[in-house]
Enzyme design. Structure first.
Site, PDB file in Angstrom:
ATOM      1  N   GLN A  90       9.955   3.326  -8.421  1.00 42.08           N
ATOM      2  CA  GLN A  90       9.782   3.847  -7.300  1.00 42.08           C
ATOM      3  C   GLN A  90      10.016   2.619  -6.302  1.00 42.08           C
ATOM      4  O   GLN A  90       9.978   2.998  -4.910  1.00 42.08           O
ATOM      5  CB  GLN A  90       8.276   4.627  -7.048  1.00 42.08           C
ATOM      6  CG  GLN A  90       8.092   5.852  -8.078  1.00 42.08           C
ATOM      7  CD  GLN A  90       6.835   6.367  -7.753  1.00 42.08           C
ATOM      8  OE1 GLN A  90       5.980   5.646  -7.145  1.00 42.08           O
ATOM      9  NE2 GLN A  90       6.525   7.444  -8.715  1.00 42.08           N
ATOM     10  N   HIS A 154       3.996   3.736  -6.831  1.00 42.34           N
ATOM     11  CA  HIS A 154       3.145   3.729  -6.046  1.00 42.34           C
ATOM     12  C   HIS A 154       3.049   2.629  -5.244  1.00 42.34           C
ATOM     13  O   HIS A 154       2.059   1.892  -4.992  1.00 42.34           O
ATOM     14  CB  HIS A 154       1.634   3.987  -6.426  1.00 42.34           C
ATOM     15  CG  HIS A 154       1.513   5.443  -7.315  1.00 42.34           C
ATOM     16  ND1 HIS A 154       0.260   5.731  -7.832  1.00 42.34           N
ATOM     17  CD2 HIS A 154       2.363   6.590  -7.618  1.00 42.34           C
ATOM     18  CE1 HIS A 154       0.456   6.935  -8.419  1.00 42.34           C
ATOM     19  NE2 HIS A 154       1.684   7.335  -8.355  1.00 42.34           N
ATOM     20  N   GLU A 248      -1.827  15.410   0.026  1.00 45.09           N
ATOM     21  CA  GLU A 248      -2.889  15.542   1.409  1.00 45.09           C
ATOM     22  C   GLU A 248      -2.174  14.967   2.490  1.00 45.09           C
ATOM     23  O   GLU A 248      -1.089  14.195   2.599  1.00 45.09           O
ATOM     24  CB  GLU A 248      -4.144  14.639   1.048  1.00 45.09           C
ATOM     25  CG  GLU A 248      -4.832  15.020  -0.033  1.00 45.09           C
ATOM     26  CD  GLU A 248      -6.150  14.119  -0.190  1.00 45.09           C
ATOM     27  OE1 GLU A 248      -7.053  14.598  -0.989  1.00 45.09           O
ATOM     28  OE2 GLU A 248      -6.416  13.068   0.558  1.00 45.09           O
ATOM     29  N   TYR A 258     -11.011   7.681   1.949  1.00 49.02           N
ATOM     30  CA  TYR A 258     -10.447   8.957   1.954  1.00 49.02           C
ATOM     31  C   TYR A 258     -10.456   9.433   0.340  1.00 49.02           C
ATOM     32  O   TYR A 258     -10.102  10.504  -0.114  1.00 49.02           O
ATOM     33  CB  TYR A 258      -8.977   8.808   2.377  1.00 49.02           C
ATOM     34  CG  TYR A 258      -9.008   9.009   3.699  1.00 49.02           C
ATOM     35  CD1 TYR A 258      -8.685  10.071   4.483  1.00 49.02           C
ATOM     36  CD2 TYR A 258      -9.178   7.503   4.668  1.00 49.02           C
ATOM     37  CE1 TYR A 258      -8.995  10.044   5.967  1.00 49.02           C
ATOM     38  CE2 TYR A 258      -9.059   7.648   5.907  1.00 49.02           C
ATOM     39  CZ  TYR A 258      -9.131   8.817   6.384  1.00 49.02           C
ATOM     40  OH  TYR A 258      -9.147   8.715   8.035  1.00 49.02           O
ATOM     41  N   TYR A 269      -1.777  14.702 -14.965  1.00 48.74           N
ATOM     42  CA  TYR A 269      -0.698  15.152 -15.236  1.00 48.74           C
ATOM     43  C   TYR A 269      -0.748  15.850 -16.704  1.00 48.74           C
ATOM     44  O   TYR A 269       0.074  17.096 -16.978  1.00 48.74           O
ATOM     45  CB  TYR A 269       0.723  14.136 -15.320  1.00 48.74           C
ATOM     46  CG  TYR A 269       0.973  13.802 -14.106  1.00 48.74           C
ATOM     47  CD1 TYR A 269       1.418  14.456 -13.058  1.00 48.74           C
ATOM     48  CD2 TYR A 269       0.635  12.431 -13.403  1.00 48.74           C
ATOM     49  CE1 TYR A 269       1.716  13.853 -11.674  1.00 48.74           C
ATOM     50  CE2 TYR A 269       0.987  11.831 -12.539  1.00 48.74           C
ATOM     51  CZ  TYR A 269       1.573  12.685 -11.378  1.00 48.74           C
ATOM     52  OH  TYR A 269       1.731  12.415 -10.195  1.00 48.74           O
TER      53      TYR A 269
END
Length: 373
Positions: A90, A154, A248, A258, A269
């Site tokens: 990513q 991430h 979210e 949070y 998963y």
């Protein structure tokens, strides 16, 4: 009430041993008649991760593979002079935005996975530079997360300037959920706030905490890949990827926690439970959440008069299901969800241009302009 969760209806049970998940309550509708029309801007970009509009009407687009394109009249030319980027998974060249006083300063900000540092791997960096004759010059690193990691996911990486000229950006938990998000002495799983030159604001929430990363503004996040400034309140809104379920939308508050991974609407998963808690005292509840996950990407508020029926809506891309989601918000709650551009492709970013048109980046297809009805 700032968060959306009025009743626990439409729940479903996963495999044996999995916690109950609460399904998103607002149904997803499809507009009547033909779908939204699009106009191709350029097909020269394969995975356009971020977009920024220059004053002359041209467009900067980041390519995750590690290239920056300058798009003029439909043609994308590669910008030279990029720093070393560790593209993979990513990671790569990610978001790009302009300084709010760009015409005076000339600063362009971009986020990327940087291998700089003593450890192998990479971590998110924020750099600013100026564009001259097709090349980036005067490069300055304004933030570099540590330590590097060999994990390829991430990175977070969305950025936005608020009305006071403060730069906010996100860094994901880098796949180390049990350590990074809840620890303010470590990078990862955070929203950050800095001055435009990388210096730390004196009123950041953790500047007086021993060992804390002084740039942190909020923590307990998983992987925020959407960020936008609310056009009326000036608040920083983000969305973040949950695991399996539990994507979210959050409104960022100074020093707030949070909750990830202590509280979540998602599961592993594999189908096993992460936690049986969806809320706890001292942890912020999401403004809105998705179960099942849509894999949110890109984020923009519609303020343009070109789209009167959408004005005031929030747009979010859905990578998993290949559509653009429009959320209507009234009195602090999402009251309607609408599916747009269904099946057009994985939508990576959405922005409103200075010309009032909406632009989307579709993986493998390029950049498109959404035409008003």
């Amino acid at each position: 009430m700032k968060y959306f969760l009025s009743t626990f209806s439409a729940a479903f049970i996963c495999i044996t041993g999995c916690a109950e998940q609460i399904e998103t309550e607002v149904p997803l509708s499809v507009p009547e008649g033909s779908d939204v029309e699009m106009e191709l801007v350029t097909s020269d970009v394969v995975v356009g991760w971020g977009m920024a509009f220059l004053p002359d009407g041209s467009l900067l687009v980041t390519e995750r593979s590690g290239e920056l394109f300058h798009v003029k009249e439909g043609k994308g030319s590669k910008v030279a002079g990029l720093p070393e980027i560790r593209a993979g998974g990513q990671g790569g060249l990610l978001d790009v935005i302009l300084h709010p006083n760009y015409e005076e300063t000339g600063w362009i900000y971009f986020s990327y996975s940087s291998p700089e540092g003593a450890q192998p791997g990479s971590n998110t960096a924020i750099m600013r530079a100026k564009l001259e004759d097709g090349r980036l010059v005067e490069q300055e690193t304004v933030y570099k997360a540590t330590p590097n990691s060999e994990r390829g996911h991430h990175f977070g990486s969305r950025m936005a300037f608020d009305e006071e000229g403060m730069l906010y950006f996100s860094i994901g938990d880098r796949g180390d959920r049990d350590v990074n998000p809840q620890d303010i002495t470590r990078d990862g799983g955070k929203i950050y706030r800095i001055h435009d030159d990388g210096t730390i604001p004196e009123d950041n929430p953790f500047v007086d905490e021993d060992g804390a990363k002084k740039a942190i503004f909020s923590y307990g996040h998983r992987n925020p890949q959407g960020m936008a400034i609310h056009p009326e309140t000036g608040e920083v809104w983000i969305h973040e990827h949950g695991p399996r379920g539990g994507d979210e939308i959050n409104i960022v508050k100074k020093g707030a926690n949070y909750g990830w991974p202590v509280v979540t609407y998602g599961i592993n998963y594999s189908g096993t439970s992460i936690t049986d808690k969806t809320s706890m005292p001292g942890m912020e509840a999401p403004f809105f959440f998705w179960v099942p996950s849509i894999a949110p990407s890109g984020m923009a508020f519609v303020t343009s008069d070109r789209y009167p029926q959408w004005k005031g809506s929030l747009l979010v891309g859905a990578l998993r299901f290949a559509y653009l989601e429009r959320l209507e918000i009234e009195d602090g709650e999402v009251v309607k969800r609408e599916k747009l551009l269904d099946g057009q492709g994985r939508l990576r970013d959405v922005r409103q241009g200075p010309d009032g048109y909406l632009y989307v980046s579709l993986e493998g297809r390029g950049i498109y302009r959404i035409l008003p009805e």
